[in-house]
Write a protein that holds these residues in place. Structure first.
Motif, short mmCIF file in Angstrom:
data_model
loop_
_atom_site.label_atom_id
_atom_site.label_comp_id
_atom_site.label_asym_id
_atom_site.label_seq_id
_atom_site.Cartn_x
_atom_site.Cartn_y
_atom_site.Cartn_z
N GLY A 288 -5.18 1.38 -9.09
CA GLY A 288 -3.36 0.97 -8.49
C GLY A 288 -2.20 1.27 -9.59
N SER B 163 1.11 -1.42 0.29
CA SER B 163 -0.16 -0.04 -0.09
C SER B 163 0.94 1.50 0.18
N ILE B 164 0.57 2.53 -0.67
CA ILE B 164 1.47 3.70 -0.34
C ILE B 164 0.07 4.23 0.25
N1 ADE Z 1 -5.34 1.25 -4.94
C1 ADE Z 1 -6.01 1.94 -4.11
N2 ADE Z 1 -5.55 2.28 -3.34
C2 ADE Z 1 -4.45 2.54 -3.18
C3 ADE Z 1 -3.19 2.65 -2.22
N3 ADE Z 1 -3.12 3.34 -1.17
N4 ADE Z 1 -2.41 1.47 -2.07
C4 ADE Z 1 -1.52 0.67 -2.71
N5 ADE Z 1 -2.68 0.29 -3.50
C5 ADE Z 1 -3.75 1.25 -3.87
#
Ligand code: ADE
Length: 253
Positions: A147, A138-139
């Motif tokens: 994504g 997750s970012i």
């Molecule tokens: N897809 C949707 N939101 C995301 C997030 N915060 N981090 C990674 N992939 C994602």
């Protein structure tokens, strides 16, 4: 580094990857980026890649098969390029994944290749994750609609760590977060502006004093803005002294 991005919107990735540090990494062939659209591997005449979720609920879920076929295509390309290649790790970008940190970027920068899967809609069939994904990342604690941008964020963080990508190799090392602290403030010309003067020490030519000031500013900023980082990173005796000093110098300190 061989990087395959699996996405229903390859044009979005293409456009973003042509500029800046990532653009340079591609030009210099330090990163070899392949875009794979799962729609190409859809098995019906409507090119379906998603369907309604079992159990009901809003949105659509990306189907297993086109995603698995996309990963196999990436693997095939990678092995064709280097016959000694190992299995490519498959990373799925999702808000449910482990947080992307500078440490994770550093680990990924050691790889010779990776597959980044950008999901769309409400997610992907969990059986794809179980069977094919090695790591979920997750970012940040917010939800984006796909994504693609997370995959680009991850690739940018990794690409700039690869040898030869940044002009000045020192700049990758000295920046924020690498040692668990936020970056110190930067200044450039002119020396004097209506908003204020450049801190005197930066004009002194005394590199030891400059280095000390910068470390002090990095500590102060981290203490003010991200105390959570300081609780994860024990300060050395020297750093504690530097922080105490700068705090006591503050107008109301
Ligand atoms: N897809 C949707 N939101 C995301 C997030 N915060 N981090 C990674 N992939 C994602």
């Amino acid at each position: 580094m061989y990087v395959a991005m699996i996405s229903l919107f390859p044009e979005l990735i293409q456009a973003a990857s042509e500029h800046g540090v990532l653009g340079r990494a591609l030009q210099r062939k330090i990163v070899d980026l392949t875009l794979i659209n799962p729609r190409v591997f859809a098995s019906d005449r409507h090119n379906t890649v998603d369907d309604r979720p079992y159990g009901g609920g809003p949105g659509m879920v990306m189907m297993c098969e086109p995603l698995q076929a996309s990963v196999s295509e990436a693997q095939r390309q990678f092995v064709a390029q280097r016959p000694d290649a190992a299995k490519l790790p498959v990373i799925y970008l999702t808000p449910s994944g482990e947080p992307l940190t500078q440490r994770v970027a550093g680990e990924l920068a050691q790889l010779s290749g990776m597959v980044l899967v950008a999901g769309r809609y409400e997610g992907v069939d969990e059986r794809f994750v179980d069977s094919t994904v090695d790591r979920e990342i997750s970012i940040g604690d917010y939800v984006l609609s796909g994504g693609e941008m997370p995959a680009l964020v991850l690739l940018d963080a990794v690409a700039r760590l690869l040898p030869g990508v940044l002009g000045n190799s020192a700049s990758a090392v000295s920046e924020s977060h690498l040692d668990g602290l936020l970056d110190y403030p930067h200044y450039t010309r002119p020396e004097n502006r209506p908003e204020g003067r450049v801190p005197e020490v930066l004009l002194s030519g005394d590199h030891q004093a400059i280095d000390r000031w910068r470390r002090q500013q990095a500590l102060l900023r981290t203490w003010r803005r991200r105390p959570d980082l300081l609780s994860q990173r024990p300060l050395s005796a020297e750093e504690r002294k530097l922080l105490a000093e700068v705090l006591s110098d503050l107008p109301n300190g």
